[in-house]
Every structure is written in structure tokens, then in C-alpha cells.
Write an enzyme that holds these catalytic residues in place. Structure first.
Site, PDB file in Angstrom:
ATOM      1  N   LYS A 106      25.653  19.163   0.981  1.00  0.00           N
ATOM      2  CA  LYS A 106      26.538  19.103  -0.180  1.00  0.00           C
ATOM      3  C   LYS A 106      26.676  20.444  -0.894  1.00  0.00           C
ATOM      4  O   LYS A 106      27.713  20.739  -1.482  1.00  0.00           O
ATOM      5  CB  LYS A 106      26.035  18.044  -1.172  1.00  0.00           C
ATOM      6  CG  LYS A 106      25.991  16.622  -0.616  1.00  0.00           C
ATOM      7  CD  LYS A 106      27.372  16.027  -0.495  1.00  0.00           C
ATOM      8  CE  LYS A 106      27.335  14.610   0.086  1.00  0.00           C
ATOM      9  NZ  LYS A 106      28.676  14.083   0.359  1.00  0.00           N
ATOM     10  N   GLU A 111      31.228  12.911  -9.153  1.00  0.00           N
ATOM     11  CA  GLU A 111      30.743  11.567  -8.889  1.00  0.00           C
ATOM     12  C   GLU A 111      29.586  11.700  -7.916  1.00  0.00           C
ATOM     13  O   GLU A 111      29.483  12.706  -7.215  1.00  0.00           O
ATOM     14  CB  GLU A 111      31.854  10.725  -8.243  1.00  0.00           C
ATOM     15  CG  GLU A 111      32.028  10.928  -6.730  1.00  0.00           C
ATOM     16  CD  GLU A 111      32.537  12.313  -6.340  1.00  0.00           C
ATOM     17  OE1 GLU A 111      33.108  12.999  -7.213  1.00  0.00           O
ATOM     18  OE2 GLU A 111      32.341  12.720  -5.170  1.00  0.00           O
ATOM     19  N   SER A 138      22.529  15.919   8.182  1.00  0.00           N
ATOM     20  CA  SER A 138      23.200  16.326   6.947  1.00  0.00           C
ATOM     21  C   SER A 138      22.255  16.459   5.763  1.00  0.00           C
ATOM     22  O   SER A 138      22.556  17.171   4.809  1.00  0.00           O
ATOM     23  CB  SER A 138      24.327  15.346   6.619  1.00  0.00           C
ATOM     24  OG  SER A 138      23.816  14.030   6.542  1.00  0.00           O
TER      25      SER A 138
END
Ligand SMILES: Cc1ncc(COP(=O)(O)O)c(C=O)c1O
Lengths: 389, 270
Positions: free
Chosen positions: A84, A106, A372
Site C-alpha cells: 500500500k 478509507e 502483498s
């Protein structure tokens, strides 16, 4: 082709009040990409601060067990613990470039919220994060992390109280504070130009992987897998390989099983619709109401998916499968014990799919899995579940 | 000529437009409310089709959407309700919806069903003009007015495009932000009325945040042709969920007061 479209998908389905903000964003982003100082700054943050490039790890034990060559792209090693941050550093710098005074985001699993809070802290921009009450409960550690990083976590109590509703609230905030506020969206979803911006910032994953695998193997991989929530880690990994002869596989949240209706497998069983500003596959009922989803991993618990994935599915370039919560938990334990790496539950979906289809691979095949994120945020949840799934 | 155009042409005072969510608080009461609202003198009725993810709406209308969906609201039931209302009324009825509801059925089918039920215009909240080519074309063929939003953030360039596609009236959003009652209207709404008036002869209706008779007067003196009240009505419904009779009485009384505010002003001015 119309602006911001991926085949039939994408577009800008937002209330009029936001259109000026999307135009401003598109224009500013074009300038930002061309601005050498900004690009240098981003690259510096990515290397010296976030920890790029990330390693490509050959998994000896897993390879032996699955009888093929398994590599992990180690986005779990990034600062913050997930891919991210590639996106949040990029967008937060863009927000600064645009003169915005506040970031909103969010979050589902909390990883995007944490990554935004990190970027906000280091770049000196205040951050408000919307998070569904259900997710706050199951990702407590990340809530605490966001608060430690100086962000404010705003609980969302409407609708299903998960990621979908957190996005709704972020949109409402943005409509209200559109002049001062930058909406830092966490995946390749939302209205144009967001899917494009987030893909650009995440493509570093695939670009690095390409160089790294060529260096160690002298060729491109046969198969690449990534989990798909909104689809940012997957598109970041896939995009630089789209024109190559590489099999690309996205793995969605199968939840309690596709037949139960309790899942987040938007591409596997959804249909075309409009959610959160874009045309894409969505999980919806006969009347177009968006359906509730379920996944063991908060980050994949979402009834929509990126428009570009929707197109890649239709043209058959990427295959999409779903694995169940149960299979995911097994994969979570497997990677932890075999390789000493605790994966995020989201990423464990991609591992589970490889385990499931291992008999289809040859022993010389090179299989790359995008890891990830790391699983620290999930250990509490997994401990609590015990053998209950 | 549609009922909407006709109404704006013949009204002696600016239009008072009331918004209700179809199916709120339940199917039966919702029909009763609509009938009473019409009887109380609204000039145009706006009916909202509830959606699971109403991103342009504040808490009050969100909760109404949730109540309505819980009561089983669907487009078909909404069309039945309008059909039923049409037996007693000739006022324009405008449908407010999010795009996915329309898209799922198919635009053409949805628009035909709407028209056959007696709906006169459709406003799709999350459809800017860039995406509206198909709906505008179908609205024309089917004979419905496609209503568009104009915001204080809308640039002149966009405004020109919107004006060229819109019909019926323009829905001017009085403020940035979601639907909901506001104490004061922002001054920027008056500038908005002036700048839109320069571009278009369409009737201008102002919505978002209007709740008191005092709000209405300045809007009309600055040239508004209609005022839209939504959250304030829905809020009354929410306050009286335990007593349907009082709910309907309170809503009716409120509508009369607000309607009077639009009429009186005209008298004073004219
Ligand atoms: C570790 C990790 N992987 C994947 C995802 C899913 O997002 P995306 O599909 O955009 O990569 C999340 C979302 O929170 C995540 O935290």
C-alpha cells in the site's frame, strides 16, 4: 475510446460536485508525472524510506513440496508491511504538489489506512481515515497503529460497516470538503483518473519483478499470481507483463464458498454494474442493489473491483479464481511453517491458489506469487479462529 | 410539452418541490405520505429510489434508504406507487435514482417503465454529462425530461455542456456536500443562480439544505424558479416513526407552511 475507459469499464460516475475535483486531479497528475523534482522525491522516499526494491525470494521448501519453482515478491518487507505504501507515498506527494491541506482515506484491513497515516506523518499532512466498525473490531492492531502515527480513525456505522461503506463515507467527506481535501483512494477503483494513478504507482512491483527474475533465471516467469480485493497489488504486478507470454492469475475471496453467497468473489461471480464512481464487475442483486460480502480478510471484503481487471477478465488476458477462507487459513499456516514468513490473510489467498493448482505445473515452471503484505495484523484474528473454520 | 415544462410555465409563484424516499418508512405509509404531500399543495413531487450505497446523501436520507430497502422497495413497486398516485394527481413526478439501478434493468427498459407509470423526469445523481449520452438520447425518445445537477463547483465550460443536454429544469445544489438540513444557506448559492441564469432559460430549482421558510425568500428574490426540500421532510418522518398518523399530519403541516412561503413572496413582490 472514451476518457478513462477500459473497454466498457471505468468512467466517472460521481455527483456533479466532484467533477471539478476529478478534472483538477487529472490535470495535476499530468503535471506531477512530468515534474522531475517530484519524481526524484518519490523515488527517494520509495528507496530510502519505504525500502524498495523489495526482494524476490526463492522458496526452497515450498518449491520442493509443490514441485515447481516458487518465488515470492516480498512486498511484505516494505515499511508499513504491505504494498500500500507505494501508492500512498505517490498520492500524498501529489496532494502536496496540488497544495491540499488534508488527506482522507478509507481502509478495510487497515493497511491502506496505516500506509496513508505513515505518508501523512512523514510529509506533514493531517490524515482522517474512515473504517467500518466491523473492520475496526477485527483489525484492532492497525487502528492503534494509525492513531500512534497521528491519524484520526473515524468509525463508519452505516450499511455493512465494512470497506464499501468506508468508501461511501470518504466520498461524502470529499464532496463536502472538496476544495481543501485530497481523497487518497487505496486501490485501483473509483472514478477516473484514480484507477490509472494507483496502477502507475503500484506498477513498480511488476517492473522490479521483471528485472529480478530475468537476472536469476534468465527468462520471464510462466505464471504470476496475486490476490485481488480492489486489485491494486495485482495490477501493479501484472501490468508490466500484460504483453508477455506469461500466465496471469488473480485470486479473489471465496469466503465460505461461492455457493453460499458469502464471499467477495466479484470477478468470479459478479456482473457489470456501477459502484463508487466506476463501471466494473460488482456483486449485486436483480435490482442493482450492492450485496453484502464476506471474507476472512478485511482487505478483500469488497463487492466491487477495479475496472481494468474487469476488462482483463472479459478479454481473457487474466484468469480469476477464488479460494475459501478455509484454504486461506491452511496456506497462512503453510507459508509460516515452511518458509518462516507469516503472510497477510489477503496475500495467503494467492498462496492457497498455487497450492490448489500445483499439480498443473511442471517442475521447471517458474511461479511468482506477489506477497502483498505481512501477517502481523492477522495473528490475533487467526489465533481467535483456532480450528473453527 | 411535458408536465414539468407546463407546470413551470403556468405557476404563478415559484414551485415548491418535495422529496420523499419511496418505501420510507414502509410501503403503505409511504403511499399515504405521498398522497398527503400532494394534497398539502406541492407543485412537483420528487421520489427517490432507495440505493444500498447513496454516496451523495447525508445521514438522514441514508437512513430513509435503509428503511425503504428493508421494507422491500424495488423499481417495480415504485412504478406501481406512481401509477396509483397518478389516479388522483396531475402534478409532475420526478424520479431520483443512482445509476446502477437504471443500468441493471437496462436504460431503455427502465425509462419506458418509468414513463408508463406516469413519471415525467429522471435525475441520476451519479451521472455527470460526460457519461450521459445514452440516457439523454433515450429520455428524448421515450419522452422524459433528463434533469441535471449543477453545483457551485461547476465550471462555466461544464455548465454550457450541461445546459445543452438538460431539459425540464436545472437542479442547483446550494452547497458543496451531501444532502441534509442546514441552518444557513451559503452565500455562494446566489452567485450560482446568477451565473446559471446567464447561460440558460430553463427553470432553476434549488436544493440541498433548505428547511425553513426564511431560506426560501432570498432564493426567490435572486431568481429561483423552484425550491426543493428533502431532508427536512425525511427528518420529520424519522422523528415520528412510532406514530404514523402524527407523522403524516406533521409532514402535511410542514409542507403547507413551506408552500405558503413560496406563494406569499410572489404576492409581496408582484
Ligand atoms: C496485504 C494486502 N493485500 C491485498 C489487499 C487488497 O487490496 P488490492 O486488491 O488493492 O491489492 C490489501 C487490502 O487491504 C492488503 O492489505
Amino acid at each position: 475510446m472514451k476518457k478513462g475507459r477500459y473497454g466498457d469499464y471505468g468512467g466517472q460516475f460521481v455527483p456533479e460536485t466532484l467533477m471539478c475535483a476529478l478534472e483538477e486531479l487529472e490535470h495535476a497528475y499530468g503535471q506531477f508525472r512530468k515534474d522531475h523534482t517530484s519524481m526524484d522525491t518519490l523515488n527517494r522516499y520509495l528507496t530510502d524510506y519505504a525500502g524498495r526494491p523489495t526482494k524476490l525470494t526463492y522458496c526452497e521448501n515450498l518449491s520442493e513440496m509443490l514441485k515447481c519453482n516458487v518465488f515470492l515478491k516480498r512486498e511484505d518487507l516494505l515499511h508499513g508491511g504491505a504494498h500500500k505504501i507505494n501508492n500512498t507515498l505517490g498520492q500524498a506527494l501529489l496532494a502536496k504538489f496540488m497544495g491540499k491541506k488534508r488527506l482522507i482515506a478509507e481502509t478495510g484491513a487497515g493497511q491502506h489506512g496505516v500506509a496513508t497515516a505513515i505518508a501523512g506523518a512523514v510529509l506533514g499532512i493531517p490524515v482522517d481515515v474512515y473504517m467500518g466498525e466491523v473492520d475496526i473490531e477485527r483489525q484492532k492492531l492497525n487502528v492503534f497503529r494509525m492513531e500512534l502515527l497521528g491519524a484520526r480513525v473515524i468509525p463508519v456505522r452505516t450499511g455493512t460497516r465494512t470497506l464499501k461503506d468506508a468508501i461511501n463515507e470518504a466520498f461524502r467527506d470529499w464532496v463536502t470538503n472538496v476544495e481543501s481535501t485530497y481523497y487518497l483512494i487505496g486501490s485501483v477503483v473509483g472514478p477516473h483518473p484514480y484507477p490509472r494513478i494507483v496502477r502507475d504507482f503500484q506498477s513498480v512491483i511488476g517492473s522490479e519483478t521483471r528485472e529480478q527474475i530475468k537476472k536469476v533465471s534468465g527468462r520471464l516467469p510462466d505464471v504470476i499470481l496475486a490476490c485481488v480485493g480492489g486489485g491494486s497489488n495485482a495490477i501493479g504486478m501484472f501490468y508490466p507483463f500484460l504483453n508477455d507470454k506469461v500466465r496471469l492469475i488473480g485470486v479473489e475471496a471465496g469466503g465460505k464458498g461461492l455457493e453460499t453467497g458469502e464471499h467477495g468473489a466479484t470477478l468470479c461471480v459478479g456482473s457489470q454494474g456501477v459502484l463508487h464512481g466506476a463501471m466494473s464487475y460488482v456483486l449485486q442483486d436483480d435490482y442493482g442493489q450492492i450485496m453484502n460480502t464476506h471474507s476472512i480478510s478485511a482487505g478483500l471484503d469488497y463487492p466491487g473491483v477495479g475496472p481494468e481487471h474487469s476488462m482483463l477478465k472479459d478479454i481473457g488476458r487474466v484468469e480469476y479464481f477464488a479460494v475459501t477462507d478455509h484454504e486461506v487459513l491452511e496456506a497462512f499456516h503453510l507459508l509460516s511453517r515452511k518458509e518462516g514468513i507469516i503472510p497477510a490473510l489477503e496475500s495467503a489467498h494467492a498462496i492457497a491458489q498455487v497450492v490448489k493448482m500445483a499439480d498443473k505445473f511442471d517442475k521447471d515452471d517458474i511461479v511468482v506469487i506477489n506477497l502483498s503484505g505481512r501477517g502481523d495484523k492477522d495473528v490475533g484474528e487467526v489465533a481467535q479462529l483456532g480450528d473453527s473454520i | 410539452m411535458t408536465r414539468i415544462t407546463d407546470t413551470f410555465q403556468h405557476l404563478k409563484s415559484p414551485a415548491f418541490i418535495a422529496f420523499l424516499v419511496a418505501g420510507d418508512p414502509d410501503l403503505e405509509t409511504s403511499i399515504q405520505l405521498a398522497k398527503h404531500v400532494i394534497r398539502a399543495g406541492v407543485d412537483i413531487l420528487e421520489i427517490g429510489m432507495p440505493f444500498s450505497d447513496p454516496v451523495a446523501d447525508g445521514p438522514t436520507i441514508q437512513k430513509a434508504n435503509e428503511r425503504a430497502l428493508k421494507s422491500g422497495m424495488t423499481p417495480d413497486i415504485l412504478f406501481d406507487i406512481v401509477h396509483e398516485l397518478r389516479k388522483d394527481t396531475d402534478i409532475p413526478i420526478v424520479l431520483l435514482t443512482y445509476y446502477n439501478i437504471v443500468f441493471k434493468r437496462g436504460i431503455e427498459k427502465f425509462y419506458r417503465h418509468a414513463r408508463d407509470a406516469g413519471i415525467d423526469g429522471i435525475l441520476i445523481v451519479d451521472m455527470p454529462y460526460e457519461e450521459s449520452k445514452d440516457v439523454v438520447e433515450i429520455a428524448r425518445t421515450v419522452g422524459l425530461n433528463q434533469i441535471f445537477l449543477v453545483s457551485i463547483t461547476t465550471s462555466t465550460k461544464r455548465l454550457k455542456k450541461i445546459v445543452s443536454l438538460a431539459s425540464g429544469f436545472l437542479y442547483l445544489i446550494s452547497t458543496t456536500g451531501v444532502t441534509g438540513v442546514r441552518q444557513e444557506l451559503e452565500h455562494s448559492v446566489f452567485e450560482l443562480i446568477h451565473s446559471v441564469r446567464k447561460q440558460s432559460n430553463l427553470p432553476l430549482s434549488i436544493g440541498f439544505g433548505i428547511s425553513k421558510p426564511e431560506h426560501i425568500k432570498p432564493l426567490i428574490s435572486e431568481g429561483a424558479n423552484g425550491v426543493i426540500v428533502g431532508s427536512a421532510i425525511v427528518h420529520l418522518i424519522e422523528q415520528h416513526l412510532d406514530n404514523k398518523k402524527i407523522m403524516i399530519d406533521e409532514v402535511s403541516r410542514y409542507i403547507s407552511t413551506m408552500k405558503k412561503a413560496t406563494g406569499l413572496l410572489k404576492d409581496i413582490k408582484g
